[in-house]
Design a protein around this motif. Sequence first.
Motif, PDB file in Angstrom:
ATOM      1  N   GLU A 226       0.826  -1.212   0.000  1.00 13.25           N
ATOM      2  CA  GLU A 226       0.000   0.000   0.000  1.00 13.25           C
ATOM      3  C   GLU A 226       0.860   1.262   0.000  1.00 13.25           C
ATOM      4  N   PRO A 227       0.336   2.370  -0.531  1.00 11.23           N
ATOM      5  CA  PRO A 227       1.012   3.661  -0.416  1.00 11.23           C
ATOM      6  C   PRO A 227       1.238   4.007   1.050  1.00 11.23           C
ATOM      7  N   LEU A 228       2.267   4.795   1.323  1.00 15.06           N
ATOM      8  CA  LEU A 228       2.687   5.037   2.701  1.00 15.06           C
ATOM      9  C   LEU A 228       1.580   5.598   3.591  1.00 15.06           C
ATOM     10  N   LEU A 229       0.775   6.513   3.049  1.00 15.64           N
ATOM     11  CA  LEU A 229      -0.241   7.155   3.878  1.00 15.64           C
ATOM     12  C   LEU A 229      -1.648   6.619   3.640  1.00 15.64           C
ATOM     13  N   MET A 230      -1.769   5.547   2.893  1.00 15.66           N
ATOM     14  CA  MET A 230      -3.077   4.942   2.670  1.00 15.66           C
ATOM     15  C   MET A 230      -3.762   4.521   3.975  1.00 15.66           C
ATOM     16  N   PRO A 231      -3.038   3.972   4.962  1.00 18.33           N
ATOM     17  CA  PRO A 231      -3.707   3.625   6.223  1.00 18.33           C
ATOM     18  C   PRO A 231      -4.380   4.823   6.876  1.00 18.33           C
ATOM     19  N   LEU A 232      -3.734   5.980   6.845  1.00 14.45           N
ATOM     20  CA  LEU A 232      -4.329   7.183   7.435  1.00 14.45           C
ATOM     21  C   LEU A 232      -5.554   7.619   6.637  1.00 14.45           C
ATOM     22  N   ASP A 233      -5.477   7.520   5.316  1.00 10.84           N
ATOM     23  CA  ASP A 233      -6.635   7.871   4.482  1.00 10.84           C
ATOM     24  C   ASP A 233      -7.852   7.047   4.883  1.00 10.84           C
ATOM     25  N   ILE A 234      -7.638   5.751   5.069  1.00 11.32           N
ATOM     26  CA  ILE A 234      -8.744   4.855   5.418  1.00 11.32           C
ATOM     27  C   ILE A 234      -9.308   5.213   6.789  1.00 11.32           C
ATOM     28  N   LEU A 235      -8.446   5.515   7.732  1.00 10.53           N
ATOM     29  CA  LEU A 235      -8.913   5.893   9.067  1.00 10.53           C
ATOM     30  C   LEU A 235      -9.731   7.172   9.030  1.00 10.53           C
ATOM     31  N   LEU A 236      -9.261   8.166   8.286  1.00 13.51           N
ATOM     32  CA  LEU A 236      -9.983   9.434   8.219  1.00 13.51           C
ATOM     33  C   LEU A 236     -11.323   9.266   7.514  1.00 13.51           C
ATOM     34  N   GLU A 237     -11.384   8.390   6.515  1.00 13.65           N
ATOM     35  CA  GLU A 237     -12.644   8.113   5.823  1.00 13.65           C
ATOM     36  C   GLU A 237     -13.656   7.450   6.752  1.00 13.65           C
ATOM     37  N   ASN A 238     -13.149   6.729   7.750  1.00 12.51           N
ATOM     38  CA  ASN A 238     -14.021   5.995   8.676  1.00 12.51           C
ATOM     39  C   ASN A 238     -14.025   6.587  10.081  1.00 12.51           C
ATOM     40  N   GLU A 239     -13.548   7.825  10.213  1.00  9.66           N
ATOM     41  CA  GLU A 239     -13.423   8.420  11.541  1.00  9.66           C
ATOM     42  C   GLU A 239     -14.762   8.504  12.267  1.00  9.66           C
ATOM     43  N   GLY A 240     -15.844   8.706  11.526  1.00 10.44           N
ATOM     44  CA  GLY A 240     -17.154   8.808  12.144  1.00 10.44           C
ATOM     45  C   GLY A 240     -17.605   7.526  12.815  1.00 10.44           C
ATOM     46  N   GLU A 241     -17.007   6.407  12.444  1.00  5.58           N
ATOM     47  CA  GLU A 241     -17.366   5.118  13.034  1.00  5.58           C
ATOM     48  C   GLU A 241     -16.566   4.804  14.291  1.00  5.58           C
ATOM     49  N   ILE A 242     -15.589   5.643  14.597  1.00  8.56           N
ATOM     50  CA  ILE A 242     -14.717   5.380  15.747  1.00  8.56           C
ATOM     51  C   ILE A 242     -15.371   5.894  17.023  1.00  8.56           C
ATOM     52  N   ASP A 243     -15.604   4.985  17.950  1.00 10.59           N
ATOM     53  CA  ASP A 243     -16.207   5.340  19.237  1.00 10.59           C
ATOM     54  C   ASP A 243     -15.089   5.736  20.197  1.00 10.59           C
ATOM     55  N   GLY A 244     -14.649   6.963  20.068  1.00  9.95           N
ATOM     56  CA  GLY A 244     -13.515   7.468  20.814  1.00  9.95           C
ATOM     57  C   GLY A 244     -12.870   8.574  20.002  1.00  9.95           C
ATOM     58  N   THR A 245     -11.683   8.993  20.393  1.00 13.32           N
ATOM     59  CA  THR A 245     -10.998  10.091  19.725  1.00 13.32           C
ATOM     60  C   THR A 245      -9.813   9.589  18.919  1.00 13.32           C
ATOM     61  N   LEU A 246      -9.862   9.823  17.609  1.00 16.05           N
ATOM     62  CA  LEU A 246      -8.726   9.517  16.747  1.00 16.05           C
ATOM     63  C   LEU A 246      -7.761  10.697  16.809  1.00 16.05           C
ATOM     64  N   ILE A 247      -6.544  10.453  17.246  1.00 15.98           N
ATOM     65  CA  ILE A 247      -5.527  11.500  17.304  1.00 15.98           C
ATOM     66  C   ILE A 247      -4.769  11.518  15.978  1.00 15.98           C
ATOM     67  N   PHE A 248      -4.770  12.674  15.310  1.00 18.61           N
ATOM     68  CA  PHE A 248      -4.062  12.762  14.037  1.00 18.61           C
ATOM     69  C   PHE A 248      -2.570  12.535  14.281  1.00 18.61           C
ATOM     70  N   PRO A 249      -1.965  11.581  13.561  1.00 18.12           N
ATOM     71  CA  PRO A 249      -0.589  11.195  13.847  1.00 18.12           C
ATOM     72  C   PRO A 249       0.443  12.152  13.251  1.00 18.12           C
ATOM     73  N   THR A 250       1.041  12.948  14.085  1.00 17.83           N
ATOM     74  CA  THR A 250       2.129  13.841  13.689  1.00 17.83           C
ATOM     75  C   THR A 250       3.387  13.413  14.421  1.00 17.83           C
ATOM     76  N   VAL A 251       4.421  13.140  13.683  1.00 20.84           N
ATOM     77  CA  VAL A 251       5.696  12.750  14.283  1.00 20.84           C
ATOM     78  C   VAL A 251       6.254  13.938  15.062  1.00 20.84           C
ATOM     79  N   GLY A 252       6.577  13.734  16.322  1.00 18.11           N
ATOM     80  CA  GLY A 252       7.181  14.764  17.137  1.00 18.11           C
ATOM     81  C   GLY A 252       6.228  15.538  18.024  1.00 18.11           C
ATOM     82  N   LYS A 253       4.914  15.429  17.778  1.00 17.42           N
ATOM     83  CA  LYS A 253       3.937  16.181  18.577  1.00 17.42           C
ATOM     84  C   LYS A 253       3.640  15.449  19.877  1.00 17.42           C
ATOM     85  N   ASN A 254       3.384  16.224  20.928  1.00 17.47           N
ATOM     86  CA  ASN A 254       3.036  15.625  22.218  1.00 17.47           C
ATOM     87  C   ASN A 254       1.618  15.070  22.142  1.00 17.47           C
TER      88      ASN A 254
END
Length: 358
Positions: A328-356
């Motif tokens: 898969e393309p490097l960021l395809m997993p994130l694309d899929i998560l963002l497309e399905n974010e409404g189905e996540i029962d909880g908080t999806l934290i956007f993954p940024t390298v280096g952020k607290n």
Amino acid sequence: MKRSAIYFSLTFVAVAAGIPLLSGFVGNDTEAYTSNKDLRTLAPFDMWQGTPINEDGTFRNLYQPFDSRFSDLVKWKLSKNPLAERKKKDSRTLSVQSASELVASSDDYLIWLGHASFLIKKEGVTYLIDPILIDNFFLKRQSELPLSLSELPAIDYILISHNHRDHCDRATIEFLAERYPHAEFLTGLGVGKVIAPWLSGQQVQEAGWFQQYTMAEDQAEVIFVPTRHWSRRGLSDENKTLWGGFYFRFTDTSVYFMGDSGYGPHYMDIRNALGSPDYALLGVGAFEPKWFMHQSHISPTDAIKVFHELEGRFFFPMHFGTFDLSDEPLLMPLDILLENEGEIDGTLIFPTVGKNIW
């Protein structure tokens, strides 16, 4: 190229990159178990006897035998990748921000360093998980580190989830061992022998599944938990060392680091034994092609299912975007998560390298 040369080449690449490569071994029905007798066990259920092993002493998964053959690797590598064109055109990389000021401060932090590497400071103790900080011949970073090696803070504990080279890197461990002579290594059964030649006399604690490492009274509880995976570093050491993840129980929060894992009932065992984590650090990448990868890594949609089974509060995706390990393309997993974010029962934290992440 002769068939023998092709075999050697594929085998060498597979072992170096941690790609499934077993010889048709699917385990057996023995009832042998093992553990570290010096560590406390937090049993997930009454009949728990320890980490399961085969008659030859090799480790096995709790529920699903690992069934992968060299012919599967050849089939994958010789098959056309349906995502190849999309992957070629997608030049996106992970979002990265500097962590230099953060680690130099007195603040607590949970920082993603890319792939499965995390830096945690909590309650005055600093932990470094699965550090891959130096490129090698097979693993070239596609995203920058958020700080230089010279800016790394003092490290108390270095945690190694399993012996695959994208989680357990010799050059990185040698560097850390030289720089932090008082750091302690926490890992799974058998891994100590792998890393011992790279260390400078540091203490190593090896745990079986659901075993708690021995820490100071005022420090967090750290428990080694099961995954559905496998281990191999050379040509003759398959499953001789244990694989797993880590569960941290701090005073006011808990963190579950999945490690590498396919889908299985063990996630429910972890929740039942240790409770629902506040932060779930879940692998979402290196999942294509699914027919080949599903025993080793969960897909983004399976990760959502796992997050719900864990009943976590915050979902942080990892194990993608840093190294090119699959179709898969490097960021395809994130694309899929963002497309399905409404189905996540909880908080999806956007993954940024280096952020607290806290």
